[in-house]
Design an enzyme around this catalytic site. Structure first.
Site, PDB file in Angstrom:
ATOM      1  N   CYS A 336     -23.339 -21.005  -0.735  1.00 39.87           N
ATOM      2  CA  CYS A 336     -24.123 -22.213  -0.482  1.00 39.87           C
ATOM      3  C   CYS A 336     -24.003 -23.191  -1.657  1.00 39.87           C
ATOM      4  O   CYS A 336     -22.938 -23.751  -1.877  1.00 39.87           O
ATOM      5  CB  CYS A 336     -25.563 -21.836  -0.180  1.00 39.87           C
ATOM      6  SG  CYS A 336     -26.454 -23.125   0.740  1.00 39.87           S
ATOM      7  N   HIS A 433     -25.390 -17.304   4.340  1.00 44.03           N
ATOM      8  CA  HIS A 433     -26.238 -16.345   3.637  1.00 44.03           C
ATOM      9  C   HIS A 433     -26.300 -15.055   4.456  1.00 44.03           C
ATOM     10  O   HIS A 433     -26.272 -15.080   5.682  1.00 44.03           O
ATOM     11  CB  HIS A 433     -27.669 -16.884   3.483  1.00 44.03           C
ATOM     12  CG  HIS A 433     -27.777 -18.082   2.602  1.00 44.03           C
ATOM     13  ND1 HIS A 433     -27.629 -18.019   1.239  1.00 44.03           N
ATOM     14  CD2 HIS A 433     -28.029 -19.387   2.901  1.00 44.03           C
ATOM     15  CE1 HIS A 433     -27.796 -19.228   0.725  1.00 44.03           C
ATOM     16  NE2 HIS A 433     -28.030 -20.073   1.706  1.00 44.03           N
TER      17      HIS A 433
END
Length: 492
Positions: A336, A433
């Site tokens: 991310c 994630h």
């Protein structure tokens, strides 16, 4: 605002942050769910950069774990207000799952404006529930915030929910913290608290009996139990950055993985599955410490403030360490915000995560990132063509990353390529994630780093389930569960 039916509900407060409220609520959710009750976790307001994606939006990661413990799907109503810190400037506000603006550090008294939405979510959650377990935030003793409180006794009184308070003996001063909390509360707030419990006790509980009597004499609150230290808490996702190194491996391992700890680190539970692998030595590198030169892999985890963390990474000299690591043939994984840092440039023209600006990235991936106002929040099924494995993951991010290395995306989500990979395959970035929670994917990937098969550790998801079951049994042995249920049923 009250529903026509008031299901039993109980609020668990703490004498301070990080006293174990989240895990106790999770354990009680599992305990009562296994008794056949429809249990719902609820936290009016959370402050955390560890978030989870639900079908409706994002909530605190702790509430997602509590929903799992209750054997139900997570929902945004379980955490209607999520404040995501953005450094000294304040926090991003997630209201019922969606971005709803920012609160500056001087504006935190405005949190009371969210109470109608908090009660709305609570009422929806109550519908069809047999029991609602509410988690407080911080401490109700913060009397300077009481007038606009929605996180502790302000909520309890508005919703008519009785409370118990938890003290953490491991940090010391638990007698004073409980008696002191009682002393600073006004009479009406005190009346909402019906008992106390002690958490993280080590040693012979009999030696603490006089202290329990002292607390009860001073407060009028009965003791509801003393919970011994629960070592398997390290197997469950931590909510607070203070717990980041909890459970990290100190043993030597065939594969050393280094993680620089930056101020805005987010969704760090991505790293939890690595802690269960016996062949992995997971090293969290604190400021002032160089990255270990013998690491096989450096992971840049998620960040809530990418440009600020990128500047801090350079200030620590970790950029030099990472480039040296690459020259030695080492691997790098960016998750991310960490993925964004690996590219050529990061731009935030709207000032979404801090002052508007741009900065060069580390230049390890041929991509450029621009933060945009549209926020991606979704759960996905992901494929890893390189190993022929698949698993579940989720996305929570601002912005888009584009560039030549996207053509070598390491993952696929449906027909969409996801992430980027360098030409030599040693630098990988992704917005996903949770990909490391897939046992086949994680092990195939770790094996590729090590150049061959590694010793196999525990399967991650079963380990989480086993820890939740053990936590429920632990609480059943050491808390007065019948009395807790009786208090929940006394809801006004």
């Amino acid at each position: 605002m009250r529903s026509s039916r008031h299901p039993p509900a109980l609020m668990l407060l703490g004498t301070g942050s990080n006293v174990g409220k989240s895990l106790i609520v999770a354990g009680l959710c599992r305990l009562f769910a296994d008794r056949g009750l429809k249990v719902r976790p609820f936290k009016p307001q959370n402050m955390s950069n560890n978030a989870a994606a639900t079908a409706q939006g994002e909530i605190g990661r702790a509430q997602a774990l509590q929903a799992r413990a209750a054997r139900i799907a997570p929902h945004v109503d379980m955490n209607p207000v999520l404040l995501k810190p953005e450094g000294e400037r304040g926090s991003q506000v997630i209201l019922q799952g969606r971005v709803a603006g920012h609160l500056s550090s001087g504006d935190f008294s405005r949190r009371g404006d969210f109470l109608p939405k908090v009660l709305e979510s609570f009422e929806r959650l109550c519908d069809g529930a047999d029991l609602v377990l509410v988690e407080g935030a911080g401490s109700p003793a913060e009397t300077n915030l009481r007038a606009r409180d929605i996180a502790n006794l302000g909520f309890a009184r508005a919703a008519g929910v009785p409370a118990v308070i938890i003290g953490d003996i491991d940090r010391g001063g638990v007698i004073a913290s409980l008696i002191g909390t009682h002393a600073v509360l006004d009479a009406d707030d005190r009346a909402m608290i019906r008992g106390f419990a002690i958490n993280r006790f080590r040693g012979d509980v009999a030696l603490f009996e006089p202290a329990l009597a002292t607390i009860t004499r001073a407060t009028g609150w009965p003791s509801l139990g003393v919970v011994p230290w629960f070592a398997d808490a390290a197997r469950l996702p931590a909510e607070d950055g203070l717990d980041l190194v909890r459970g990290a491996t100190a043993r030597g391992g065939a594969l050393k993985i280094a993680v620089p700890v930056l101020p805005g680190i987010a969704n760090f539970d991505d790293l939890d599955p690595l802690k269960l692998e016996p062949a992995v030595e997971l090293v969290f590198v604190r400021p002032g410490t160089p990255l270990p030169g013998d690491a096989a892999l450096v992971i840049l985890p998620g960040s809530k403030t990418t440009l600020r963390d990128l500047a801090r990474l350079r200030a620590e000299g970790w950029d030099i360490d990472i480039l040296a690591h690459r020259r030695r043939g080492g691997h790098v994984l960016g998750l991310c915000g960490g993925y964004q840092m690996l590219g050529r440039t990061v731009r935030d023209p709207l000032g979404l995560e801090g002052p508007a600006g741009a900065a060069p990235g580390l230049g390890l991936l041929e991509i450029d990132t621009e933060l945009t106002a549209d926020k991606t929040v979704r759960e996905v099924m992901v494929e890893h063509p390189g190993s022929g494995t698949a698993g579940r993951a989720y996305e929570i991010h601002l912005g888009r990353s584009e560039g030549p290395d996207r053509a070598r995306a390491p993952f696929r989500v449906g027909e969409r390529p996801e992430g980027a990979r360098s030409a030599d395959g040693k630098v990988v970035g992704t917005y996903l994630h949770g990909v490391l929670a897939s046992d086949p994917l994680r092990r195939a990937w770790l094996g590729s780093l090590a150049g061959g098969p590694l010793a196999i550790g525990e399967a991650y998801e079963p380990a989480v389930e086993a820890a939740l079951d053990a936590l429920a049994a632990h609480l059943e042995r050491h808390l007065d569960i019948a009395r807790l249920l009786e208090l929940a049923r006394s809801r006004s």
